[in-house]
Design an enzyme around this catalytic site. Structure first.
Site, PDB file in Angstrom:
ATOM      1  N   TYR A  47       0.815  -1.212   0.000  1.00 19.16           N
ATOM      2  CA  TYR A  47       0.000   0.000   0.000  1.00 19.16           C
ATOM      3  C   TYR A  47       0.857   1.273   0.000  1.00 19.16           C
ATOM      4  O   TYR A  47       0.367   2.341  -0.354  1.00 19.16           O
ATOM      5  CB  TYR A  47      -0.920   0.042   1.223  1.00 19.16           C
ATOM      6  CG  TYR A  47      -1.934  -1.063   1.305  1.00 19.16           C
ATOM      7  CD1 TYR A  47      -2.131  -1.976   0.270  1.00 19.16           C
ATOM      8  CD2 TYR A  47      -2.711  -1.221   2.449  1.00 19.16           C
ATOM      9  CE1 TYR A  47      -3.054  -2.996   0.365  1.00 19.16           C
ATOM     10  CE2 TYR A  47      -3.656  -2.241   2.555  1.00 19.16           C
ATOM     11  CZ  TYR A  47      -3.807  -3.128   1.516  1.00 19.16           C
ATOM     12  OH  TYR A  47      -4.728  -4.144   1.629  1.00 19.16           O
ATOM     13  N   HIS A 105       0.354 -11.614   1.635  1.00 16.77           N
ATOM     14  CA  HIS A 105      -0.666 -10.803   0.959  1.00 16.77           C
ATOM     15  C   HIS A 105      -1.341 -11.567  -0.184  1.00 16.77           C
ATOM     16  O   HIS A 105      -2.559 -11.496  -0.350  1.00 16.77           O
ATOM     17  CB  HIS A 105      -0.021  -9.521   0.434  1.00 16.77           C
ATOM     18  CG  HIS A 105      -0.979  -8.414   0.184  1.00 16.77           C
ATOM     19  ND1 HIS A 105      -0.606  -7.100   0.175  1.00 16.77           N
ATOM     20  CD2 HIS A 105      -2.308  -8.411  -0.068  1.00 16.77           C
ATOM     21  CE1 HIS A 105      -1.657  -6.336  -0.071  1.00 16.77           C
ATOM     22  NE2 HIS A 105      -2.699  -7.116  -0.232  1.00 16.77           N
TER      23      HIS A 105
END
Length: 273
Positions: A47, A105
């Site tokens: 992110y 992830h």
């Protein structure tokens, strides 16, 4: 706020997602959420906002032990040395001594699962992360992790909302007492104009989004992390906890088509079937 108890941690069922929140907007959103009472914050290496999240936590005045923080290692960094480097970098950006939950992830086609989880378990044993887990793992991948390797995963974070069926994953996770954490719980805004959800919302003086969120949070073993940059939206998501869905509402939601997968990166997504 209800919590999910998993692998020695208590995870609030409603959290704040921070995907695509950057810079001042990220810091403002996290500070606002913590001020409103959120205690579950979700970020990730990919992110690019861990520094903002960390700054917000430091400035919030909320005790570190009262916050559940999740971050994640990107699928390109799943070799043992790369995991360790990524984790060190994340912790430094977050300005923290530990995270509560560290997730893979996305799975990678070339990953060595035993080596990965040996590394992750060591981070847990060192107290640098309180728990470990996965995101975007299918049932066959979960079987390898849980049954063959015996890794103590605390959750599987996947896309889940009223327009996507995740019953196979959810059934497997429940059979092993592993929570599901729902990202994109509002289907990237697609629930807002859904006529069925709006009708249910009108009955309860709530929005379609609040109905969709409460439907998730009412489920056993399910948490949700909607992204919300504005305080008004964050408060609306908190207020969704008060929406009293009944059996008629749930039947109407169950009848909605559930085939809209919105996050499916062609370059590295697993075979969902």
């Amino acid at each position: 706020m209800d919590h999910l108890h998993t692998q020695g941690i208590d995870m609030p069922k409603l959290g704040l997602g921070t995907f695509r929140l950057q810079g001042d907007a990220c810091r403002a959103a996290v500070e606002s959420a913590l001020g409103l009472g959120y205690r579950h914050i979700d970020t990730a290496e990919m992110y690019g906002n861990e520094d903002g999240v960390g700054a917000s936590i430091a400035a919030s005045g909320v005790k570190r032990d009262d916050i559940h923080l999740t971050t994640k290692v990107w699928h390109e960094n799943l070799a043992p040395d790369a995991i360790r480097r990524a984790f060190d970098a994340s912790l430094k950006k977050l300005r923290l001594d530990y995270v509560d939950l560290y997730l893979v992830h996305w799975p990678s086609k070339g990953m060595n699962l035993p080596a990965m989880f040996e590394t992750l378990v060591k981070l847990k044993e060192q107290g640098r992360t309180r728990a470990i887990g996965v995101a975007n793992f299918t049932v066959p991948l979960l079987r390898q992790v849980v049954e063959e390797i015996g890794a103590p995963i605390a959750c599987n974070q996947v896309e889940y909302h009223v327009l996507l069926d995740q019953s196979k994953v959810l059934d497997y996770l429940r059979s092993h007492s592993i929570p599901l954490v729902a990202y994109c719980p509002l289907a990237q805004g697609k629930v807002v104009d859904n006529a069925v959800l709006r009708k249910i919302g009108a009955k309860h003086h709530a929005s379609a989004a609040q109905v969709a969120l409460k439907w998730l949070l009412d489920q056993d073993g399910v948490a949700a992390i909607p992204k919300a940059s504005r305080a008004e939206s964050q408060q609306a998501n908190l207020d969704a906890l008060k929406v009293p869905l009944d059996d008629e509402d749930r039947a109407a939601i169950a009848a909605l088509p559930k085939d809209q997968r919105l996050v499916n990166p062609a370059a590295f997504a697993p075979d969902w079937d």
